[in-house]
Design a protein around this motif. Sequence first.
Motif, mmCIF file in Angstrom:
data_model
loop_
_atom_site.group_PDB
_atom_site.id
_atom_site.type_symbol
_atom_site.label_atom_id
_atom_site.label_comp_id
_atom_site.label_asym_id
_atom_site.label_seq_id
_atom_site.Cartn_x
_atom_site.Cartn_y
_atom_site.Cartn_z
ATOM 1 N N PRO A 59 43.937 35.745 34.944
ATOM 2 C CA PRO A 59 42.762 36.562 35.260
ATOM 3 C C PRO A 59 42.674 36.927 36.734
ATOM 4 O O PRO A 59 42.127 37.975 37.098
ATOM 5 C CB PRO A 59 41.581 35.686 34.827
ATOM 6 C CG PRO A 59 42.111 34.303 34.730
ATOM 7 C CD PRO A 59 43.556 34.442 34.354
ATOM 8 N N ALA A 60 43.236 36.077 37.617
ATOM 9 C CA ALA A 60 43.181 36.374 39.045
ATOM 10 C C ALA A 60 44.005 37.595 39.418
ATOM 11 O O ALA A 60 43.754 38.224 40.444
ATOM 12 C CB ALA A 60 43.664 35.162 39.852
ATOM 13 N N SER A 61 44.979 37.952 38.585
ATOM 14 C CA SER A 61 45.842 39.093 38.899
ATOM 15 C C SER A 61 45.334 40.406 38.298
ATOM 16 O O SER A 61 45.980 41.445 38.463
ATOM 17 C CB SER A 61 47.272 38.834 38.420
ATOM 18 O OG SER A 61 47.317 38.702 37.006
ATOM 19 N N LEU A 62 44.191 40.395 37.610
ATOM 20 C CA LEU A 62 43.617 41.631 37.083
ATOM 21 C C LEU A 62 42.984 42.443 38.208
ATOM 22 O O LEU A 62 42.407 41.892 39.146
ATOM 23 C CB LEU A 62 42.570 41.323 36.016
ATOM 24 C CG LEU A 62 43.082 40.712 34.712
ATOM 25 C CD1 LEU A 62 41.905 40.390 33.796
ATOM 26 C CD2 LEU A 62 44.055 41.647 34.018
ATOM 27 N N ARG A 63 43.115 43.763 38.116
ATOM 28 C CA ARG A 63 42.525 44.670 39.099
ATOM 29 C C ARG A 63 41.867 45.846 38.384
ATOM 30 O O ARG A 63 42.259 46.219 37.271
ATOM 31 C CB ARG A 63 43.595 45.189 40.075
ATOM 32 C CG ARG A 63 44.209 44.122 40.970
ATOM 33 C CD ARG A 63 43.194 43.576 41.960
ATOM 34 N NE ARG A 63 43.772 42.599 42.859
ATOM 35 C CZ ARG A 63 43.792 41.295 42.640
ATOM 36 N NH1 ARG A 63 43.299 40.809 41.504
ATOM 37 N NH2 ARG A 63 44.312 40.471 43.522
ATOM 38 N N LEU A 64 40.860 46.442 39.028
ATOM 39 C CA LEU A 64 40.172 47.621 38.516
ATOM 40 C C LEU A 64 40.555 48.829 39.362
ATOM 41 O O LEU A 64 40.577 48.749 40.593
ATOM 42 C CB LEU A 64 38.655 47.415 38.543
ATOM 43 C CG LEU A 64 38.136 46.253 37.688
ATOM 44 C CD1 LEU A 64 36.618 46.159 37.795
ATOM 45 C CD2 LEU A 64 38.560 46.417 36.233
ATOM 46 N N LEU A 65 40.836 49.941 38.697
ATOM 47 C CA LEU A 65 41.378 51.141 39.346
ATOM 48 C C LEU A 65 40.412 52.308 39.211
ATOM 49 O O LEU A 65 39.920 52.596 38.116
ATOM 50 C CB LEU A 65 42.723 51.500 38.704
ATOM 51 C CG LEU A 65 43.369 52.818 39.136
ATOM 52 C CD1 LEU A 65 43.893 52.710 40.573
ATOM 53 C CD2 LEU A 65 44.499 53.190 38.178
ATOM 54 N N LYS A 66 40.130 52.985 40.319
ATOM 55 C CA LYS A 66 39.364 54.227 40.337
ATOM 56 C C LYS A 66 40.249 55.317 40.933
ATOM 57 O O LYS A 66 40.870 55.109 41.980
ATOM 58 C CB LYS A 66 38.095 54.079 41.177
ATOM 59 C CG LYS A 66 37.060 53.115 40.608
ATOM 60 C CD LYS A 66 36.333 53.719 39.422
ATOM 61 C CE LYS A 66 35.162 52.853 38.998
ATOM 62 N NZ LYS A 66 34.436 53.433 37.840
ATOM 63 N N ILE A 67 40.293 56.484 40.259
ATOM 64 C CA ILE A 67 41.122 57.604 40.697
ATOM 65 C C ILE A 67 40.234 58.710 41.256
ATOM 66 O O ILE A 67 39.146 58.989 40.737
ATOM 67 C CB ILE A 67 41.962 58.148 39.523
ATOM 68 C CG1 ILE A 67 42.944 57.091 39.026
ATOM 69 C CG2 ILE A 67 42.703 59.420 39.919
ATOM 70 C CD1 ILE A 67 44.096 56.799 39.959
ATOM 71 N N HIS A 68 40.684 59.356 42.331
ATOM 72 C CA HIS A 68 39.974 60.495 42.914
ATOM 73 C C HIS A 68 39.722 61.544 41.823
ATOM 74 O O HIS A 68 40.622 61.831 41.013
ATOM 75 C CB HIS A 68 40.811 61.095 44.047
ATOM 76 C CG HIS A 68 40.091 62.097 44.874
ATOM 77 N ND1 HIS A 68 39.800 63.368 44.420
ATOM 78 C CD2 HIS A 68 39.590 62.030 46.147
ATOM 79 C CE1 HIS A 68 39.167 64.042 45.360
ATOM 80 N NE2 HIS A 68 39.028 63.248 46.417
ATOM 81 N N PRO A 69 38.515 62.150 41.781
ATOM 82 C CA PRO A 69 38.203 63.097 40.695
ATOM 83 C C PRO A 69 39.089 64.328 40.656
ATOM 84 O O PRO A 69 39.194 64.982 39.612
ATOM 85 C CB PRO A 69 36.741 63.477 40.975
ATOM 86 C CG PRO A 69 36.498 63.129 42.401
ATOM 87 C CD PRO A 69 37.363 61.938 42.677
#
Length: 237
Positions: A59-69
Motif C-alpha cells: 500500500p505504501a507504493s500506491l500513488r494517485l495521478l492527476k493529468i492536465h486537462p
Amino acid sequence: MTRLPTIREAFAQAKRANADLLFPESASWSDGVTRRFKVGDPNRLIGTAPLALVNDPMPASLRLLKIHPDDPRPDPGASCTCSEGFLVLGVWTDEGKLSGSRTGVCRLVDVRAYPLTATIGTVGFWLRIQARDAAALSVNGEGLSGNANDSHLGHLPPGVHLQPGEVIATAEGDRYQVVPPVQRDALGDTVGLSWQGQGSGHAPLPEPTSPDPTPDAPPTPDAPAPGRDPWWDEGLP
C-alpha cells in the motif's frame, strides 16, 4: 444539469490558470505522449493532515495521478519515470460529477516495493517475496505442491504475469515454483511460491515456460540513488 458543462469548464480553466502548481511534473510516457501531471501519495495526506506512516510496502507504493486537462489521459498499463521513480498506471476512477476529471491509481515500482530481482528463462523482473504460514498446496494431483514451511507469496510489478508450474530464480540463487493462489491485478499480481532450493546442489528443475505477457512488461527501472527515504523518514524527528 444544463449548467454542468459550464461548471466543468470553469474547473478546467482554474486548473489551466494554476497549471505550474497543480501539474508540476512533465514526462514522456511509454505510449510516446508527453504529459503534465501531478502524483500524490494516498497514504500521506488527507487535506493537510499527515497520516501515520505506512509500514507495508505494497500500500505504501500506491500513488494517485492527476493529468492536465489539455493532455490526453494515458491508458491503464502506461508508464513513465518521474521524480519519485518508475510509475505504472493501473486503473482510472469514475469521472467527478462537477470537475469531470478522473484520478489514476498507480504503482510506484522501485527497490523499496520490489527489493529482489529474478529471472524466468531470459526475462528479468523485480518482485517481493513474503513468507506466509499456509496449509499444503496442490493442483489437481499434478505434482504442484508446497507446505507451511516453504510456501510464500510473490508480489509482482504491474505487467509481469506468471503461471502455475513456472520456476523462477532470484539473483541470490533461490529457486521457486509458482503455485496457487494466483491473483491477477492491474496494480500487480500476487502468486504463491514454493521454495525449490538454492544454488546448483539441488536436483534439476523443469524448464519454465514463458510467462504471458511478461515480454510486454515495462523495462526494469534503475534503482533510485541512495539517500533519505521519504516512505519511512518523512515526519520523523
